[in-house]
Design a protein around this motif. Structure first.
Motif, mmCIF file in Angstrom:
data_model
loop_
_atom_site.group_PDB
_atom_site.id
_atom_site.type_symbol
_atom_site.label_atom_id
_atom_site.label_comp_id
_atom_site.label_asym_id
_atom_site.label_seq_id
_atom_site.Cartn_x
_atom_site.Cartn_y
_atom_site.Cartn_z
ATOM 1 N N GLU A 70 0.889 -1.394 0.000
ATOM 2 C CA GLU A 70 0.008 0.129 0.013
ATOM 3 C C GLU A 70 0.641 1.161 0.146
ATOM 4 O O GLU A 70 1.981 1.462 0.646
ATOM 5 C CB GLU A 70 -1.041 -0.055 1.183
ATOM 6 C CG GLU A 70 -1.875 -1.075 1.165
ATOM 7 C CD GLU A 70 -2.541 -1.078 2.492
ATOM 8 O OE1 GLU A 70 -3.310 -0.334 2.722
ATOM 9 O OE2 GLU A 70 -2.475 -2.390 3.306
ATOM 10 N N GLU A 71 0.477 2.250 -0.769
ATOM 11 C CA GLU A 71 1.060 3.583 -0.774
ATOM 12 C C GLU A 71 0.787 4.408 0.492
ATOM 13 O O GLU A 71 -0.433 4.483 0.944
ATOM 14 C CB GLU A 71 0.373 4.487 -2.053
ATOM 15 C CG GLU A 71 0.869 3.552 -3.476
ATOM 16 C CD GLU A 71 0.499 4.484 -4.383
ATOM 17 O OE1 GLU A 71 1.085 5.520 -4.606
ATOM 18 O OE2 GLU A 71 -0.605 4.087 -5.426
ATOM 19 N N GLY A 72 1.763 5.046 0.829
ATOM 20 C CA GLY A 72 1.570 5.953 2.001
ATOM 21 C C GLY A 72 1.186 5.278 3.576
ATOM 22 O O GLY A 72 0.924 6.152 4.356
ATOM 23 N N GLU A 73 1.438 3.915 3.715
ATOM 24 C CA GLU A 73 1.199 3.256 4.826
ATOM 25 C C GLU A 73 2.315 2.840 5.471
ATOM 26 O O GLU A 73 2.330 2.470 6.635
ATOM 27 C CB GLU A 73 0.323 2.153 4.527
ATOM 28 C CG GLU A 73 -1.174 2.557 3.960
ATOM 29 C CD GLU A 73 -1.978 3.497 4.919
ATOM 30 O OE1 GLU A 73 -1.677 3.147 6.214
ATOM 31 O OE2 GLU A 73 -2.857 4.288 4.648
ATOM 32 N N GLY A 74 3.632 3.195 4.939
ATOM 33 C CA GLY A 74 4.772 2.408 5.592
ATOM 34 C C GLY A 74 4.834 1.203 5.814
ATOM 35 O O GLY A 74 4.140 0.380 5.054
ATOM 36 N N GLU A 78 2.593 -2.660 4.172
ATOM 37 C CA GLU A 78 3.757 -3.388 3.518
ATOM 38 C C GLU A 78 3.537 -4.839 3.673
ATOM 39 O O GLU A 78 4.104 -5.505 4.743
ATOM 40 C CB GLU A 78 5.081 -3.081 3.867
ATOM 41 C CG GLU A 78 6.286 -3.871 3.065
ATOM 42 C CD GLU A 78 6.268 -3.764 1.663
ATOM 43 O OE1 GLU A 78 5.794 -4.874 1.063
ATOM 44 O OE2 GLU A 78 6.428 -2.690 1.019
ATOM 45 N N ASP A 101 -6.861 0.641 -0.778
ATOM 46 C CA ASP A 101 -5.394 1.195 -1.108
ATOM 47 C C ASP A 101 -5.653 2.508 -2.481
ATOM 48 O O ASP A 101 -6.394 1.986 -3.463
ATOM 49 C CB ASP A 101 -4.375 0.043 -1.656
ATOM 50 C CG ASP A 101 -3.056 0.597 -2.424
ATOM 51 O OD1 ASP A 101 -2.655 2.008 -2.015
ATOM 52 O OD2 ASP A 101 -2.392 -0.165 -3.023
ATOM 53 N N LEU A 102 -4.936 3.416 -2.386
ATOM 54 C CA LEU A 102 -5.029 4.530 -3.344
ATOM 55 C C LEU A 102 -4.748 4.061 -4.961
ATOM 56 O O LEU A 102 -4.996 4.541 -5.805
ATOM 57 C CB LEU A 102 -4.515 5.682 -2.919
ATOM 58 C CG LEU A 102 -4.794 6.292 -1.541
ATOM 59 C CD1 LEU A 102 -4.030 7.435 -1.324
ATOM 60 C CD2 LEU A 102 -6.536 6.870 -1.769
ATOM 61 N N ASP A 106 -5.916 5.023 -8.795
ATOM 62 C CA ASP A 106 -4.977 5.488 -9.722
ATOM 63 C C ASP A 106 -5.269 4.663 -10.992
ATOM 64 O O ASP A 106 -5.306 5.156 -12.011
ATOM 65 C CB ASP A 106 -3.697 5.489 -9.293
ATOM 66 C CG ASP A 106 -3.402 6.574 -8.289
ATOM 67 O OD1 ASP A 106 -4.033 7.530 -8.364
ATOM 68 O OD2 ASP A 106 -2.280 6.439 -7.561
ATOM 69 N N SER A 293 3.846 -0.339 -7.499
ATOM 70 C CA SER A 293 3.961 1.239 -7.558
ATOM 71 C C SER A 293 5.504 1.574 -7.798
ATOM 72 O O SER A 293 5.927 2.794 -7.524
ATOM 73 C CB SER A 293 3.848 1.693 -6.331
ATOM 74 O OG SER A 293 4.508 1.190 -5.134
#
Length: 330
Positions: A70-74, A78, A101-102, A106, A293
């Motif tokens: 996931e993006e932006g979740e650290g 992961e 997840d964003l 996208d 990503s």
């Protein structure tokens, strides 16, 4: 959902493009594609005027990590790699997918409506991949097919995940797992969920999705596939253009990419945007991936349309990164 999309430049999955075409959707499914004269629009069906625009099928991303990386979740978002699990055949990417997840938003913004979600490449055998639609409240309602293949990795990534690991050791871990599966197939007792998955690979029911970049590692992937007879799909294949004739002769598909980005590690030193073109010219079956990503998934279309200028006249030509190297051999 019922809707008719009319007047656009329609590009079907099969067949020639249709200027001023109509796409008819009923119950959320495409039921007809053709010329305006050939497809009457039922009364009370909403009409979307697409004049001056292109109407394309949804794109398919063949190798991505939305929802599982996931993006932006650290670290908390992961879920790509189960640490220390050299043989992770029993692991399922589906169990790690978060539809919130964003990356899925996208995907839709870039016209990607289907994606194969794979585990990461830290382990020789990473786990089972799942094919999903890129929208839904739960991963279960997004699934198209689970599993769609089994992820494996050769080369730099598994080497650096295990201290003192070598390419010999990575290949041996894969070979040992299949030898255990062969032996287990004859008795099926006690039950082993990972070996059950590997038997499906040996039986050619599930393809082996091989993360691999360098030409020597691609050759190892082919060697292992020959030894055990499974269906091999090369994923990434950064130096696959050097073996294009070999791969085409054996009908081994390549999921090429990501194509946009820097040479961020040793294996990518000879990366070239010409790779999928060289493979296609050799008769290979090729898909293009963002490896989201690594490259944002909504840039998938840009990777497919990118075109390099000719290198004619250049005096600094690297044969490992030039399409002419392989094509001259044919």
């Amino acid at each position: 959902m019922n809707v008719a999309i009319t007047g656009g430049h329609v590009v079907p999955v099969d067949g020639a493009p249709i200027d001023g075409g109509t796409v008819l959707i009923a119950g959320g499914r495409i039921v007809a594609v053709g010329s305006a004269a050939g497809i009457p629009v039922p009364a009370e069906t909403p009409v979307l005027d697409a004049r001056g625009q292109w109407v394309l099928p949804g794109f398919v991303e063949a190798h991505a990590h939305m929802g599982i990386g996931e993006e932006g979740e650290g670290d908390l978002g992961e879920d790509l790699n189960e640490k220390g699990e050299r043989d992770g055949a029993r692991l399922r990417a589906l169990d790690g997918v978060n539809p919130a997840d964003l990356g899925f938003i996208d995907a839709l913004s870039g016209g990607v409506t289907t994606a194969v979600i794979l585990p990461g490449s830290a382990n020789p055998i990473g786990g089972q991949a799942v094919a999903v639609k890129t929208w839904g409240r739960t991963a279960d309602e997004m699934v198209l097919r689970d599993p769609v293949g089994v992820k494996s990795a050769l080369g730099e990534n598994p080497k650096r995940s295990y201290e003192g690991s070598t390419r010999m050791g990575t290949a041996a871990a894969i070979r040992d797992a299949f030898l255990r599966a062969r032996e287990y197939r004859g008795r099926r007792d006690p039950f082993d969920s990972g070996l059950e998955v590997l038997i499906r690979v040996l039986d050619r029911e599930l393809p082996w999705l091989q993360h691999v970049h360098r030409a020597d590692d691609i050759a190892t992937a082919v060697r292992l596939a020959d030894e055990f007879g499974y269906r091999l799909v090369v994923n990434h294949g950064t130096e696959a253009h050097l073996l294009a004739d070999l791969l085409a002769e054996r009908d081994i598909p390549v999921v090429s990419g990501p194509l946009i980005g820097t040479r961020s590690k040793v294996e990518l030193r000879h990366r070239t945007l010409r790779n999928p073109g060289v493979l296609a010219a050799a008769g290979e079956r090729v898909a293009i991936t963002t490896d989201h990503s690594v490259v944002p998934i909504h840039f998938l279309v840009h990777q497919a349309t990118f075109r390099l200028p000719s290198r004619r006249g250049s005096s600094r030509r690297n044969p490992r990164s030039s399409g002419r190297f392989v094509m001259a051999r044919k």
